[in-house]
Design an enzyme around this catalytic site. Structure first.
Site, PDB file in Angstrom:
ATOM      1  N   GLY A  90     -20.405 -12.108  20.863  1.00  9.68           N
ATOM      2  CA  GLY A  90     -21.155 -11.898  19.621  1.00  9.68           C
ATOM      3  C   GLY A  90     -20.886 -10.515  19.063  1.00  9.68           C
ATOM      4  N   GLU A 109     -23.386  -1.760  25.936  1.00  5.61           N
ATOM      5  CA  GLU A 109     -22.635  -1.034  24.914  1.00  5.61           C
ATOM      6  C   GLU A 109     -22.143   0.341  25.373  1.00  5.61           C
ATOM      7  OE1 GLU A 109     -24.310  -2.083  20.883  1.00  5.61           O
ATOM      8  OE2 GLU A 109     -26.033  -2.602  22.105  1.00  5.61           O
ATOM      9  N   GLY A 147     -22.187 -14.381  26.928  1.00 11.82           N
ATOM     10  CA  GLY A 147     -21.063 -14.128  27.816  1.00 11.82           C
ATOM     11  C   GLY A 147     -21.370 -12.995  28.774  1.00 11.82           C
TER      12      GLY A 147
HETATM   13 MO1  MOS Z   1     -24.985  -5.452  19.564  1.00 14.14          MO
HETATM   14  S1  MOS Z   1     -23.924  -4.464  18.092  1.00 14.14           S
HETATM   15  O1  MOS Z   1     -26.448  -4.676  19.452  1.00 14.14           O
HETATM   16  O2  MOS Z   1     -25.064  -7.053  19.243  1.00 14.14           O
END
Ligand code: MOS
Length: 758
Positions: free
Chosen positions: A250, A718, A479
């Site tokens: 995503g 992230e 995922g």
């Molecule tokens: Mo992520 S850019 O917070 O889906």
């Protein structure tokens, strides 16, 4: 004033560690490798037709003609949807109801605002027929020159960045700090536009049954999409059913409802049959978001001991002509380095592109790429080891807000990562190391950071008379392994083994699990699950401890713990009773509990909450050709409690590999004549393959954060990108002595660099 911090629903009954903490493999792994996992586009309801988008080949202007007759004459074409016959919507696609509701294209007029904007939808009995029909439309346009790049239109100070954050923040006086500095760095970095190239493109299968809508569609937030669709189509929320069990990635792009998905639903409405619409890879470059390019100027001042006296981070970026997403790149400087004066400022201009969007580590990825490069330059300007320089400027409190960190194990990340990597052998000067083959070798470091967020979620837990459990929340597994990690938490919340608990997710009919985004999904949905299970156990404990026939009679709620399908007296574990016996005696078929997950506002007010990490990179550079290879990456990350170390490592690997991609490979190239992306495919849009990333290690640094949420979970999805871009770019400088400030670093930057031959 001291704020009172209340731990949220800290249930004394839950024993942690029997499921959480285990490196379980993905529950969906076998389904995925055998092809049994059903993704949205794998669904084919009876009578289904295929919809294909026709998209604009210009970036600005109007559509003046579509050859509808030609398309409709195709034997397999059932209908062509244009603005003339498109069914009505309850909401103007250009309306802005909240800062988070993005504008979208649903054939509301003949305007073209960016290349690849949908301008018609062709519905056919086969994919081939619809595709051919779309080609037969042969649109004509009244085109205006496309405005592309960072400098084609006048810039302005945006009202907000990241939708709602202030565009400028300051502490201290930067100009005074710079004037007082002994050494200064003034460096301008550029980062490119990137596109969310999830393996699974956006896809929808939509079926109308009267006023009820049934949808298969990948979404990072089931309840959010459900509510947005209800709003757009004027439906009752309970009449919108979305299934989204698996996402093929995503990265933020599937976090908001996009125009093409709305068009899929409209197409189904128009023809009165189920319709499938899947974006082609090239159609992903426009209507479903992207990471916008930036130009960032960093001005740093240092005193005689290498301490920052000032840090100004200015970021220029672009957004679309019709909406307001502004990449918060300079915000990276809010968090990492201490300085008596810090300013972060943003500037944007509007150009002819689809609206940019959150993309994995939005803000931090681009921002820390520039910041970490500039910090490395500052270290070199002071002739200090770049790791030592970072430690010298270590922020003990969050610099801009002045808040203490809820926890921060960054020193440990630096130390462990450096030890593991062998950093102490690094020569200070660049261009000092070569391997046996004569390649230049360089080592670089980058600091990783990402906010530890918690959103809002709900969950439901049920304990059944046979001693098994059921836990439900609408979580999406894109995922990253959420389905597995959340099932572990579900089992622990009920004091059962993971095989004894059914964990249901992936449907909007279940309690709202919030969004799988912001690296906050496990923390958010996990907290709700933890609370729901805790609610069940509290009720169960009440039944037992108030019943004279129970061995737990009189123990009181706080006096029992749940484990292995039994409640135990805390002070005397020889006294226990099985769940099944308690339920049987009470004559109950089951017990249901509910839970919510959310941030404790007092804790969030009092503390700065972030994950931290340090990434170390080794690169080898061909001294004649300038070709760069990353040969080693070591990341050390502290992100609170680890629910599943196998999956967490995998998230770090994914982030770090994206960091390599960011530093060396990825960029969308726009043709400035047409406004189109030239490399809108996976052949020309470069991403790393296995040979580009030979060795990646992720060290999990223990961290106990008592404030971030009851489970102590911070995000891991992230952060891996943020340290890695700087580490790789800084290693390239250390190998070559050439400081490339235009990311990604390309062969020509090195082979043609004037200093390179030296
Ligand atoms: Mo992520 S850019 O917070 O889906």
């Amino acid at each position: 004033m001291t704020l009172e911090i209340t731990p949220i629903h800290a249930s004394p009954h839950i024993r942690h560690g029997s499921n959480a903490g285990q490196p379980l493999t993905r529950r969906d792994g076998i389904l995925k490798v055998t092809g049994a996992a059903r993704y949205a586009a794998d669904n084919n309801p009876a009578g289904m037709l295929y919809a294909v988008l026709a998209v604009s080949s210009i970036a600005r202007g109007r559509v003046t003609y579509l050859d509808l007759d030609a398309a409709k004459a195709h034997p397999g074409v059932v209908e062509v949807m244009t603005r003339a016959n498109r069914p009505p919507l309850a909401l103007d696609p250009d309306a802005k109801t909240t800062p988070f509701s993005f504008r979208f294209e649903a054939l509301q007029n003949d305007l073209v605002r960016y290349a690849n904007q949908p301008i018609a939808v062709v519905i056919g009995s086969t994919l081939e027929a619809a595709t051919e029909g779309a080609a037969l439309l042969a649109p004509r346009y009244e085109a205006e020159p496309a405005r592309t790049g960072l400098d084609s239109t006048e810039s302005f100070v945006p009202a907000a960045v990241r939708l709602i954050s202030p565009p400028e923040e300051r502490v201290g006086d930067v100009e005074k700090g710079l004037a007082a500095a002994i050494t200064q760095v003034d460096a301008t970095y550029e980062t490119p536009a990137q596109y969310h190239n999830a393996m699974e493109p956006h896809a929808i299968v939509a079926t109308w049954e009267g006023d009820a809508l049934s949808i298969d569609m990948p979404t990072q937030g089931l309840a959010l999409s459900q509510a947005r669709i209800a709003e757009i189509f004027g439906l009752a929320i309970e009449n919108v059913h979305i299934r989204s069990p698996f996402l093929g990635g995503g990265f933020g792009s599937k976090g908001v409802m996009s125009g093409p998905m709305v068009l899929g639903i409209l197409a189904a409405r128009l023809v009165g049959k189920p319709v499938k619409l899947v974006l082609r890879r090239d159609q992903m470059y426009g209507p479903v978001g992207h990471r916008p390019p930036t130009r960032q100027r960093l001005r740093l001042g240092m005193d005689g001991e290498g301490r920052l006296t000032a840090l100004h981070h200015h970021a220029k970026t672009v957004t679309s002509t019709f909406d307001d997403f502004v990449e918060p790149a300079a915000e990276a400087s809010h968090v990492l380095y201490a300085s008596p004066a810090i300013a972060t400022t943003h500037e944007a201009s509007r150009i002819d592109i689809g609206t940019p969007l959150f993309m994995r580590a939005p803000g931090e990825a681009s921002g820390s790429a520039a910041l970490e490069g500039a910090i490395d330059e500052a270290a070199w300007a002071c002739r200090m080891d770049p790791l030592e320089f970072r430690l010298r400027n270590y922020a003990e409190v969050e610099p801009i807000s002045g808040k203490p960190f809820s926890s921060k194990a960054l020193r440990e990340c630096y130390a462990e990562g450096a030890r593991h990597f062998g950093w102490s052998a690094r020569p200070l000067e660049p261009r000092q190391m070569r391997d046996d083959a004569g390649f230049l070798v360089g080592w670089g470091v980058g600091t990783a950071t990402f906010p530890a967020l918690v959103f809002q979620a709900k969950a439901r837990a049920v304990l059944k008379r046979d001693g098994t459990g059921l836990v439900e929340t609408s979580a999406a597994d894109m995922g990253q392994g959420a389905w597995t990690a959340l099932a572990q938490l579900a089992a622990d919340s009920l004091g059962l083994d993971i095989d004894e608990v059914e964990f249901r997710a992936g449907s909007s009919d279940l309690p709202d699990a919030g969004i799988a985004g912001g690296s906050a999904h496990t923390a958010t949905a996990g907290t709700a699950i933890h609370a729901a299970g805790g609610d069940v156990i509290s009720r169960l404990a009440e039944l037992a401890t108030r019943d004279e026939r129970s061995p737990l009679f009189g123990a009181g709620n706080a006096g029992v713990l749940a484990r292995g399908g039994r409640l135990f007296r805390r002070d005397d574990e020889s006294r226990s009773e099985s769940y099944a016996d308690i339920l049987a005696r009470a004559g109950l078929a089951d017990i249901e509990g509910r839970g919510e997950g959310a941030r404790d506002p007092n804790a969030a007010e009092a503390y700065a909450m972030h994950s931290h990490g340090a990434v170390f990179a080794e690169v080898k550079v061909d001294p004649d050709l300038g070709q760069v290879r990353v040969t080693r990456l070591v990341g050390a990350f502290a992100a609170g409690r680890v629910i599943n170390p196998r999956l967490v490592r995998s998230q770090y690997y994914g982030g770090m590999i994206w960091g390599v991609s960011f530093a060396l490979h990825e960029r969308a190239i726009v043709d400035h004549r047409s406004g189109r992306v030239l490399n809108a495919d996976l052949a020309e849009y470069h991403i790393p393959v296995n040979a580009d990333v030979p060795s990646v290690e992720a060290l999990l640094i223990e961290e106990d954060d008592p404030y971030v949420n009851p489970l102590g979970i911070k995000g891991v999805g992230e952060i891996g990108i943020t340290g890695t871009v700087g580490a790789v770019a800084n290693a390239v400088w250390h190998a070559t002595g050439v400081r490339v400030r235009s990311i990604p670093i390309r062969i020509e930057d090195l082979a043609m660099g004037a200093e390179f031959a030296g």
